[in-house]
Design a protein around this motif. Structure first.
Motif, mmCIF file in Angstrom:
data_model
loop_
_atom_site.group_PDB
_atom_site.id
_atom_site.type_symbol
_atom_site.label_atom_id
_atom_site.label_comp_id
_atom_site.label_asym_id
_atom_site.label_seq_id
_atom_site.Cartn_x
_atom_site.Cartn_y
_atom_site.Cartn_z
ATOM 1 N N GLY A 205 0.880 -1.332 -0.067
ATOM 2 C CA GLY A 205 0.008 0.118 -0.047
ATOM 3 C C GLY A 205 0.853 1.128 -0.008
ATOM 4 O O GLY A 205 2.223 1.036 0.314
ATOM 5 N N CYS A 206 0.225 2.427 -0.067
ATOM 6 C CA CYS A 206 1.069 3.769 -0.172
ATOM 7 C C CYS A 206 0.217 4.872 0.917
ATOM 8 O O CYS A 206 -0.808 4.338 1.286
ATOM 9 N N GLY A 207 0.896 5.778 1.106
ATOM 10 C CA GLY A 207 0.365 6.788 1.950
ATOM 11 C C GLY A 207 0.479 6.676 3.456
ATOM 12 O O GLY A 207 1.216 5.433 3.930
ATOM 13 N N PRO A 208 -0.063 7.330 4.211
ATOM 14 C CA PRO A 208 0.054 7.357 5.787
ATOM 15 C C PRO A 208 -0.599 5.861 6.258
ATOM 16 O O PRO A 208 -1.797 5.533 5.794
ATOM 17 N N TRP A 209 0.236 5.189 6.889
ATOM 18 C CA TRP A 209 -0.172 3.760 7.284
ATOM 19 C C TRP A 209 -1.283 3.938 8.673
ATOM 20 O O TRP A 209 -0.602 4.561 9.642
ATOM 21 N N GLU A 210 -2.252 3.279 8.825
ATOM 22 C CA GLU A 210 -3.063 3.349 10.078
ATOM 23 C C GLU A 210 -3.235 1.814 10.403
ATOM 24 O O GLU A 210 -3.353 0.938 9.597
ATOM 25 N N LYS A 211 -3.340 1.499 11.676
ATOM 26 C CA LYS A 211 -3.615 0.295 11.970
ATOM 27 C C LYS A 211 -5.200 -0.195 11.756
ATOM 28 O O LYS A 211 -6.151 0.667 11.776
ATOM 29 N N PRO A 212 -5.321 -1.104 11.336
ATOM 30 C CA PRO A 212 -6.872 -1.790 10.700
ATOM 31 C C PRO A 212 -7.609 -2.005 11.988
ATOM 32 O O PRO A 212 -7.254 -2.260 13.275
ATOM 33 N N MET A 213 -9.351 -1.886 11.596
ATOM 34 C CA MET A 213 -10.105 -2.186 12.941
ATOM 35 C C MET A 213 -10.507 -3.607 12.561
ATOM 36 O O MET A 213 -10.428 -4.425 11.754
ATOM 37 N N ILE A 214 -10.819 -4.415 14.068
ATOM 38 C CA ILE A 214 -11.086 -5.714 13.994
ATOM 39 C C ILE A 214 -12.288 -5.656 14.981
ATOM 40 O O ILE A 214 -12.762 -4.829 15.445
ATOM 41 N N LYS A 215 -12.993 -6.780 14.777
ATOM 42 C CA LYS A 215 -14.394 -7.125 15.826
ATOM 43 C C LYS A 215 -14.154 -6.909 17.184
ATOM 44 O O LYS A 215 -13.052 -7.834 17.634
ATOM 45 N N ASN A 216 -14.748 -6.186 18.118
ATOM 46 C CA ASN A 216 -14.616 -6.201 19.312
ATOM 47 C C ASN A 216 -15.164 -7.473 20.093
ATOM 48 O O ASN A 216 -16.213 -7.950 20.010
ATOM 49 N N PRO A 217 -14.182 -8.186 20.682
ATOM 50 C CA PRO A 217 -14.678 -9.682 21.382
ATOM 51 C C PRO A 217 -15.703 -9.416 22.539
ATOM 52 O O PRO A 217 -16.180 -10.274 23.022
ATOM 53 N N ALA A 218 -15.414 -8.095 23.171
ATOM 54 C CA ALA A 218 -16.360 -7.919 24.314
ATOM 55 C C ALA A 218 -17.888 -7.158 23.927
ATOM 56 O O ALA A 218 -18.486 -6.869 24.718
ATOM 57 N N TYR A 219 -18.083 -7.154 22.545
ATOM 58 C CA TYR A 219 -19.312 -6.581 22.255
ATOM 59 C C TYR A 219 -20.245 -7.500 22.249
ATOM 60 O O TYR A 219 -20.235 -8.445 22.097
ATOM 61 N N GLN A 220 -21.422 -6.777 23.123
ATOM 62 C CA GLN A 220 -22.703 -7.561 23.526
ATOM 63 C C GLN A 220 -23.970 -6.984 22.991
ATOM 64 O O GLN A 220 -25.004 -7.640 22.793
ATOM 65 N N GLY A 221 -23.850 -5.728 22.785
ATOM 66 C CA GLY A 221 -25.002 -5.154 22.196
ATOM 67 C C GLY A 221 -26.078 -4.924 23.402
ATOM 68 O O GLY A 221 -25.786 -4.922 24.568
ATOM 69 N N LYS A 222 -27.220 -4.282 22.851
ATOM 70 C CA LYS A 222 -28.424 -4.023 23.760
ATOM 71 C C LYS A 222 -28.955 -5.353 24.503
ATOM 72 O O LYS A 222 -29.179 -6.299 23.794
ATOM 73 N N TRP A 223 -29.189 -5.220 25.745
ATOM 74 C CA TRP A 223 -29.546 -6.410 26.282
ATOM 75 C C TRP A 223 -31.058 -6.597 26.275
ATOM 76 O O TRP A 223 -31.814 -5.480 26.321
ATOM 77 N N THR A 224 -31.863 -7.608 26.008
ATOM 78 C CA THR A 224 -33.076 -7.884 26.069
ATOM 79 C C THR A 224 -33.331 -8.942 26.825
ATOM 80 O O THR A 224 -32.647 -9.992 26.745
ATOM 81 N N ALA A 225 -34.901 -9.001 27.400
ATOM 82 C CA ALA A 225 -35.221 -10.410 28.146
ATOM 83 C C ALA A 225 -35.577 -11.379 27.266
ATOM 84 O O ALA A 225 -35.985 -11.235 26.480
ATOM 85 N N PRO A 226 -35.104 -12.549 27.729
ATOM 86 C CA PRO A 226 -35.609 -13.647 26.940
ATOM 87 C C PRO A 226 -36.878 -14.098 27.005
ATOM 88 O O PRO A 226 -37.767 -13.419 27.977
ATOM 89 N N MET A 227 -37.468 -14.588 25.771
ATOM 90 C CA MET A 227 -38.769 -14.942 25.739
ATOM 91 C C MET A 227 -39.089 -16.464 26.417
ATOM 92 O O MET A 227 -38.582 -17.147 26.414
ATOM 93 N N ILE A 228 -40.317 -16.023 26.846
ATOM 94 C CA ILE A 228 -40.750 -17.479 27.732
ATOM 95 C C ILE A 228 -42.375 -17.674 27.199
ATOM 96 O O ILE A 228 -42.910 -16.670 26.527
ATOM 97 N N ASP A 229 -42.960 -18.934 27.521
ATOM 98 C CA ASP A 229 -44.154 -19.248 27.117
ATOM 99 C C ASP A 229 -45.214 -18.153 27.975
ATOM 100 O O ASP A 229 -44.995 -18.068 29.370
ATOM 101 N N ASN A 230 -46.079 -17.927 27.340
ATOM 102 C CA ASN A 230 -47.061 -16.872 28.103
ATOM 103 C C ASN A 230 -48.247 -17.827 28.880
ATOM 104 O O ASN A 230 -48.792 -18.605 28.321
ATOM 105 N N PRO A 231 -48.174 -17.551 30.292
ATOM 106 C CA PRO A 231 -48.781 -18.457 31.186
ATOM 107 C C PRO A 231 -50.502 -18.077 30.915
ATOM 108 O O PRO A 231 -51.355 -18.779 31.346
ATOM 109 N N ALA A 232 -50.452 -17.008 30.598
ATOM 110 C CA ALA A 232 -52.079 -16.387 30.250
ATOM 111 C C ALA A 232 -52.720 -16.531 28.927
ATOM 112 O O ALA A 232 -53.755 -16.311 28.631
ATOM 113 N N TYR A 233 -51.854 -17.472 28.201
ATOM 114 C CA TYR A 233 -52.103 -17.533 26.642
ATOM 115 C C TYR A 233 -53.396 -18.455 26.474
ATOM 116 O O TYR A 233 -53.559 -19.529 27.256
ATOM 117 N N LYS A 234 -54.420 -18.157 25.879
ATOM 118 C CA LYS A 234 -55.662 -18.863 25.755
ATOM 119 C C LYS A 234 -56.044 -19.416 24.308
ATOM 120 O O LYS A 234 -56.669 -20.217 23.913
#
Length: 586
Positions: A356-385
């Motif tokens: 390559g040419c020009g100014p060199w910069e370190k590349p980006m990689i995937k963050n191993p600590a990334y988890q994203g937004k937290w959401t509660a897990p889905m369960i069967d609805n006890p009131a389901y009819k």
């Protein structure tokens, strides 16, 4: 004999070429050559037009409640309608015309006429009353007719209607609003391509009629050869549609039509409403779940790779783009008016050879600590009819018709059509109760004409543009391509004969051995005399004498070629008759 006929064709081609060389010899010589050409051409035309043997139309002796072959007295039964088209935004008059005539495309039986829809993009309506009303209660109903799409079919119908028998059935008032019992036949426009079978069913409780449409109908056959459509409705409520005598659809009136003949015994209660506390969500987010303490929602998806190192061949001081070294300043460039000229920029070729040419910069990689937004897990609805549905109640309109095949009496047949194509031909209409008689009529008419139509269609097909890779006319094989064989042999004979006629006779005996060679030689001699074969131009007396000789020879050749070609034609007809006999026996 066939070879003789085809060689005659080749000689005719050679004569035509020779005639071109005689154009400057005067009108007398041209006239003689023209006579020879037209004589042979007329014989050839008579052969090609009669190469396929055609039977002559004979009215059937079969009987049926309604059987129409459009004989000369057809106008006593059929009447065109010029009523107004109803139930449309505009009032369309049925201005389309009808005629009874022989096919103009692939005529299969001499003298066999059909009803022809004559006008493009027009509304047509015509009908014929039955001698007496047709009813099929407890009997099989067979509806059969031929359709010939002489101009194809891009958008339009070719179906028939069997009209309800009533006192108001007036042929001159037949229109789209005339009540029918059965509609049957092909229809195509755009992506729609099907063979309709619709019947009108009377509700025994309300007295109202409802159209019942066949589910998944077979596609119509779009071809210029005749197509035979057959509808069979049996007392056991079974339905069969045949195309060209082959079964294309089977079903029953009780199961294969939409809407169904018989309504459901139970229906949803229209007064029943879903309770306000009814729960239809089968799964929900776990209300007791909490986000783990170490869950970092703000962690980025990518981070800088701190372990990366600059490649050793990285050219940090080299630009990625450089001025094009091959560019030149245009001659008409004016620095005062256009400004300073600068060459266009192109990728630096040195960069392609390195990492390559020009100014060199370190590349980006995937963050191993990334988890994203937290959401509660889905369960069967006890009131389901479950999914709510209204309760069922007895259908007040329920009835059961176990024999819808017992159609109401039918009093007439009609064609009420709009189409973008003209020259749609209908013929050999059978409406009755005998499958055997319908098949017998097809054997007398459709089977015979279709065999002839296909033979003519095959004969009229253009030869493939790609020919076998043959080095010279001497390598040609007559059976591979007879017309090419004759044409090439005659062309070779002509080219050699211009230099040495005797050598042409020796080298191409196939052409020299035919009766028409004498005509070719006469024309060649005349051509040579007129176009420079002699030291001096021929006198008028010489031209006149040569012309008379050519005419006399033309008369002889005309009769001899006619005899040869006629013999070949008889052999060809005999072969066709043998094939037809074998087909009928099978």
């Amino acid at each position: 004999m066939r070879v003789t006929a085809l060689v005659a064709l080749g000689c005719y081609a050679a004569i035509a070429r020779a005639q071109e060389d005689l154009e400057d010899a005067g009108s007398s010589v041209s006239s003689a050559a023209t006579e020879v050409s037209s004589s042979v051409a007329s014989v050839v035309e008579s052969v090609t037009s009669s190469a396929v043997s055609k039977p002559t139309f004979t009215p059937t002796t079969l009987k049926a409640p309604f059987l129409e072959q459009f004989t000369d007295d057809w106008e006593s039964r059929w009447q065109a309608s010029h009523a107004k088209k109803e139930n449309t935004e505009e009032e369309w008059a049925y201005v389309g015309t009808w005629n009874v005539e022989e096919p103009t495309v692939l005529r299969g039986i001499d003298g066999d006429k059909g009803l022809v829809l004559k006008d493009k993009a027009a509304h047509h309506a015509i009908s014929a009353k039955f001698p007496k009303a047709i009813t099929n209660e407890g009997e099989t109903l067979v509806v059969q007719y031929e359709v010939k799409l002489q101009a194809g079919l891009e958008c339009g119908g070719a179906y028939m209607k069997l009209l309800q028998d009533n006192t108001a059935l007036h042929a001159e008032e037949f229109s789209n609003a005339s009540p029918y019992i059965i509609m049957f036949g092909p229809d195509k426009c755009g992506t729609t391509n099907k063979v309709h079978f619709i019947f009108r069913h009377k509700n025994p409780k309300t007295g109202e009629y409802e159209e019942k449409h066949l589910k998944t109908p077979p596609p119509a056959r779009i071809t210029k050869t005749t197509t035979l459509y057959t509808l069979i409705v049996r007392p056991d409520q079974s339905v069969e549609i045949k195309i060209d005598g082959v079964s294309a659809k089977n079903g029953t009136l009780l199961e294969d039509f939409s809407p169904a003949v018989n309504p459901e015994k139970e229906i949803d209660d229209p007064s029943d409403e879903k309770p306000s506390d009814w729960v239809e969500e089968a799964r929900i987010a776990d209300p007791e779940a909490t986000k783990p303490a170490d869950w970092d929602e703000d962690a980025p998806f990518e981070i800088v790779d701190e372990e990366a190192e600059k490649p050793a061949d990285w050219l940090e001081n080299e630009p990625t783009m450089i001025p094009d070294p091959e560019a030149e300043k245009p001659e008409d460039w004016d620095d005062e008016e256009d400004g300073d000229w600068m060459p266009p920029m192109v990728p630096n070729p040195k960069c392609a050879e390195a990492s390559g040419c020009g100014p060199w910069e370190k590349p980006m990689i995937k963050n191993p600590a990334y988890q994203g937004k937290w959401t509660a897990p889905m369960i069967d609805n006890p009131a389901y009819k479950g999914v709510w549905a209204p309760k069922k109640i007895a259908n007040p309109d329920y009835f059961e018709d176990k024999t819808p095949a017992n159609f109401e009496p039918m009093g007439a047949i009609g064609f009420e059509l709009w189409t973008m194509q003209n020259d749609i031909l209908f013929d050999n209409i059978y409406i009755g109760h005998s499958e055997a008689d319908a098949a017998a009529l097809a054997a007398e008419t459709f089977d015979v004409k279709l065999a002839v139509e296909k033979a003519e269609e095959e004969a009229d097909k253009p030869k493939p543009s790609e020919k076998p890779d043959i080095k010279s006319p001497m390598d040609l094989n007559f059976m591979d391509d007879p017309l090419t064989y004759v044409r090439e042999k005659a062309q070779l004979f002509y080219e050699i004969a211009k230099r040495d006629p005797l050598e042409a006779v020796r080298f191409v005996p196939e052409v020299a051995g035919t009766l028409a060679v004498g005509v070719v030689l006469v024309l060649l001699v005349l051509a040579g005399a007129v176009t420079g074969g002699a030291k001096a131009a021929p006198s008028k007396e010489q031209v006149k004498e040569k012309t008379q000789q050519a005419r006399e020879q033309a008369e002889k050749i005309k009769d001899q070629v006619a005899d040869a070609v006629t013999s070949a034609t008889d052999s060809a007809k005999e072969e066709v008759n043998k094939r037809s006999t074998r087909s009928s026996a099978q």
